[in-house]
Design an enzyme around this catalytic site. Structure first.
Site, PDB file in Angstrom:
ATOM      1  N   CYS A 156      38.942  29.958  33.826  1.00  0.00           N
ATOM      2  CA  CYS A 156      39.570  28.651  34.082  1.00  0.00           C
ATOM      3  C   CYS A 156      39.474  28.306  35.566  1.00  0.00           C
ATOM      4  O   CYS A 156      39.174  27.162  35.927  1.00  0.00           O
ATOM      5  CB  CYS A 156      41.040  28.660  33.676  1.00  0.00           C
ATOM      6  SG  CYS A 156      41.307  29.061  31.949  1.00  0.00           S
TER       7      CYS A 156
ATOM      8  N   CYS B 193      43.807  32.990  34.242  1.00  0.00           N
ATOM      9  CA  CYS B 193      42.504  33.000  33.561  1.00  0.00           C
ATOM     10  C   CYS B 193      41.382  32.802  34.583  1.00  0.00           C
ATOM     11  O   CYS B 193      41.259  31.726  35.174  1.00  0.00           O
ATOM     12  CB  CYS B 193      42.497  31.883  32.514  1.00  0.00           C
ATOM     13  SG  CYS B 193      40.874  31.474  31.854  1.00  0.00           S
TER      14      CYS B 193
END
Length: 130
Positions: free
Chosen positions: A62, A59
């Protein structure tokens, strides 16, 4: 006790990110479902205000917010910070539909959640719960 920077590096090795060192020992990484289950039990029993960041190595968002999450752990020493990778903890994180997701706990209960990144938003939320 040893050098805290080394333990921080080991804990977050899977992220492949260069993260700022944690100064207060209040930042941990959940490495498995069993580990995260233990952390949930500790949150319930200790009643320490806690924030859990749910993310994933794949991600991009993230990866952008995790260094800020680590940095913020130094600004809020009274809070416990937990990073949980949804791929390493698939059973205990199956309720997570979006990464990153942040869950905030007070007195052993989840009291708030935040979706997505934004260092300022996260800082304000942490300030609110500290």
């Amino acid at each position: 006790m040893g050098d805290s920077r080394n333990s921080n590096k080991k804990e977050f090795e899977g992220t492949g990110l260069d993260l700022p060192p944690n100064k207060h020992g209040n930042l941990i990484s959940a490495s498995s479902d069993e580990n995260l289950s233990d952390i949930f039990l500790r949150i319930k029993s200790s009643k320490t205000p806690t924030v859990i960041s749910y993310g994933a190595s794949w991600c991009g968002v993230c990866s952008q917010i995790l260094p800020a999450f680590c940095k913020l752990s130094n600004q809020f020493p009274k809070l416990s910070f937990v990073y949980a990778d949804i791929d390493e903890c698939p059973e205990t994180t199956q309720h997570i539909r979006y990464t990153p997701t942040f869950h905030f706990y007070r007195d052993g209960e989840r009291v708030d959640e935040m979706f997505g990144a934004g260092e300022e938003r996260l800082h304000d939320r942490l300030w609110l719960h500290s």
